[in-house]
Design a protein around this motif. Structure first.
Motif, PDB file in Angstrom:
ATOM      1  N   LEU A 107       0.832  -1.203   0.000  1.00  0.00           N
ATOM      2  CA  LEU A 107       0.000   0.000   0.000  1.00  0.00           C
ATOM      3  C   LEU A 107       0.867   1.253   0.000  1.00  0.00           C
ATOM      4  N   VAL A 108       1.965   1.213   0.739  1.00  0.00           N
ATOM      5  CA  VAL A 108       2.880   2.361   0.761  1.00  0.00           C
ATOM      6  C   VAL A 108       3.533   2.551  -0.602  1.00  0.00           C
ATOM      7  N   MET A 109       3.964   1.459  -1.218  1.00  0.00           N
ATOM      8  CA  MET A 109       4.592   1.565  -2.542  1.00  0.00           C
ATOM      9  C   MET A 109       3.600   2.071  -3.577  1.00  0.00           C
ATOM     10  N   ALA A 110       2.329   1.707  -3.428  1.00  0.00           N
ATOM     11  CA  ALA A 110       1.318   2.095  -4.410  1.00  0.00           C
ATOM     12  C   ALA A 110       1.024   3.591  -4.389  1.00  0.00           C
ATOM     13  N   VAL A 111       1.491   4.286  -3.352  1.00  0.00           N
ATOM     14  CA  VAL A 111       1.324   5.740  -3.313  1.00  0.00           C
ATOM     15  C   VAL A 111       2.106   6.393  -4.452  1.00  0.00           C
ATOM     16  N   VAL A 112       3.229   5.776  -4.823  1.00  0.00           N
ATOM     17  CA  VAL A 112       4.022   6.276  -5.948  1.00  0.00           C
ATOM     18  C   VAL A 112       3.262   5.948  -7.243  1.00  0.00           C
ATOM     19  N   PRO A 113       2.911   6.939  -8.046  1.00  0.00           N
ATOM     20  CA  PRO A 113       2.040   6.698  -9.205  1.00  0.00           C
ATOM     21  C   PRO A 113       2.503   5.587 -10.139  1.00  0.00           C
ATOM     22  N   PHE A 114       3.798   5.508 -10.466  1.00  0.00           N
ATOM     23  CA  PHE A 114       4.235   4.502 -11.434  1.00  0.00           C
ATOM     24  C   PHE A 114       4.380   3.113 -10.810  1.00  0.00           C
ATOM     25  N   LEU A 115       4.159   2.999  -9.487  1.00  0.00           N
ATOM     26  CA  LEU A 115       4.166   1.699  -8.822  1.00  0.00           C
ATOM     27  C   LEU A 115       2.746   1.235  -8.472  1.00  0.00           C
ATOM     28  N   TRP A 116       1.765   2.027  -8.814  1.00  0.00           N
ATOM     29  CA  TRP A 116       0.385   1.725  -8.444  1.00  0.00           C
ATOM     30  C   TRP A 116      -0.228   0.681  -9.373  1.00  0.00           C
ATOM     31  N   LEU A 171       4.296  -7.633 -15.302  1.00  0.00           N
ATOM     32  CA  LEU A 171       5.394  -7.965 -14.399  1.00  0.00           C
ATOM     33  C   LEU A 171       5.478  -7.063 -13.171  1.00  0.00           C
ATOM     34  N   LEU A 172       4.912  -5.849 -13.241  1.00  0.00           N
ATOM     35  CA  LEU A 172       5.028  -4.907 -12.127  1.00  0.00           C
ATOM     36  C   LEU A 172       4.507  -5.476 -10.810  1.00  0.00           C
ATOM     37  N   PRO A 173       3.307  -6.097 -10.778  1.00  0.00           N
ATOM     38  CA  PRO A 173       2.834  -6.641  -9.491  1.00  0.00           C
ATOM     39  C   PRO A 173       3.804  -7.647  -8.876  1.00  0.00           C
ATOM     40  N   ASN A 174       4.426  -8.470  -9.713  1.00  0.00           N
ATOM     41  CA  ASN A 174       5.358  -9.456  -9.185  1.00  0.00           C
ATOM     42  C   ASN A 174       6.635  -8.806  -8.642  1.00  0.00           C
ATOM     43  N   PHE A 175       7.125  -7.781  -9.329  1.00  0.00           N
ATOM     44  CA  PHE A 175       8.292  -7.058  -8.824  1.00  0.00           C
ATOM     45  C   PHE A 175       7.998  -6.431  -7.466  1.00  0.00           C
ATOM     46  N   LEU A 176       6.821  -5.851  -7.320  1.00  0.00           N
ATOM     47  CA  LEU A 176       6.448  -5.253  -6.042  1.00  0.00           C
ATOM     48  C   LEU A 176       6.387  -6.311  -4.948  1.00  0.00           C
ATOM     49  N   GLY A 177       5.877  -7.494  -5.291  1.00  0.00           N
ATOM     50  CA  GLY A 177       5.843  -8.584  -4.324  1.00  0.00           C
ATOM     51  C   GLY A 177       7.233  -9.004  -3.879  1.00  0.00           C
ATOM     52  N   MET A 178       8.176  -9.015  -4.818  1.00  0.00           N
ATOM     53  CA  MET A 178       9.557  -9.352  -4.475  1.00  0.00           C
ATOM     54  C   MET A 178      10.153  -8.308  -3.537  1.00  0.00           C
ATOM     55  N   VAL A 179       9.863  -7.038  -3.775  1.00  0.00           N
ATOM     56  CA  VAL A 179      10.381  -5.969  -2.916  1.00  0.00           C
ATOM     57  C   VAL A 179       9.814  -6.114  -1.508  1.00  0.00           C
ATOM     58  N   ALA A 180       8.508  -6.341  -1.406  1.00  0.00           N
ATOM     59  CA  ALA A 180       7.878  -6.503  -0.099  1.00  0.00           C
ATOM     60  C   ALA A 180       8.437  -7.729   0.616  1.00  0.00           C
ATOM     61  N   GLY A 181       8.629  -8.820  -0.130  1.00  0.00           N
ATOM     62  CA  GLY A 181       9.175 -10.034   0.463  1.00  0.00           C
ATOM     63  C   GLY A 181      10.594  -9.842   0.967  1.00  0.00           C
ATOM     64  N   HIS A 182      11.419  -9.141   0.189  1.00  0.00           N
ATOM     65  CA  HIS A 182      12.805  -8.915   0.606  1.00  0.00           C
ATOM     66  C   HIS A 182      12.856  -8.009   1.829  1.00  0.00           C
TER      67      HIS A 182
END
Length: 219
Positions: A107-116, A171-182
């Motif tokens: 949710l925090v990452m999604a605040v950034v427009p290009f990560l939403w 691919l963006l949702p999966n990259f975000l998942g990897m960031v959250a997981g790490h």
């Protein structure tokens, strides 16, 4: 060989609850009981119209019935259950906190427009893949029921990303998942190993939710 009912009853509570809720969300959308746009993550609706439910409900919609949806549900049933029974065995609250922390991070990452993205459920599911790969670094894996191989943890998420690219999955949702997981793995494993201090504990308010899961999904 167990029956479907026996298999369902044997599943650990958090993975079972999340998988069932995701399946129900997609089934209800397919039956046109609601419009998926009404639960999509849109911060304008959250803050200006006070539609707070969007912060939670968007994580339960994994997309319409399709091959990607089936794969995400299988990931919950296989990797999520494996984590909850293995590294998080007898630590169900910690497993639930892992998912909650991942959701908050997304949710925090999604605040950034290009990560939403409108639905963060696929990202949360891919976070499960990343954590599983970290916890089982040398396990033999079966990808999409086609390829069976033994790989180091680093390669599993990237192999799945490559296959998603072939299948045309964003691919963006999966990259975000990897960031959250790490981020979760760093705070719970890497940082304590380096500093000798473990300060990232499961909050006490998480524990009451376990009773709800037990009542609705394990009774």
């Amino acid at each position: 060989m167990s029956t479907p009912a026996e298999y369902y009853n044997s599943l650990p509570p958090v993975s079972k609850a999340y998988g069932v809720l995701c399946l129900m969300a997609t089934a209800a959308q397919r039956l046109q009981l609601y419009d998926a746009r009404n639960i999509a993550l849109t911060y304008e609706d959250v803050f200006r119209r006070f539609q707070i439910w969007r912060l939670v409900n968007n994580f339960f919609f994994l997309g319409p019935f399709s091959f990607p949806f089936a794969i995400r549900l299988i990931i919950i049933a296989k990797y999520g259950v494996s984590l909850e029974r293995g590294p998080f065995g007898k630590r169900t609250a910690d497993f639930l906190w892992m998912l909650i922390f991942g959701a908050i991070s997304l949710l925090v990452m999604a605040v950034v427009p290009f990560l939403w993205t409108p639905f963060m459920g696929p990202s949360l599911v891919f976070m499960i893949v990343y954590i599983w790969a970290r916890e089982f670094p040398n396990a033999r894996i079966n990808i999409y029921g086609v390829v069976s191989l033994k790989v180091h943890w680093f390669y599993l998420p990237w192999v799945m990303l490559a296959l998603d690219l072939i299948f045309g999955v964003p691919l963006l949702p999966n990259f975000l998942g990897m960031v959250a997981g790490h981020l979760y793995y760093f705070l719970t494993v890497l940082h304590p190993l380096a500093s000798g201090k473990y300060i990232f504990k499961t909050p006490l308010w998480v524990y009451p939710f376990l009773g709800l899961f037990a009542f609705y999904f394990c009774s």
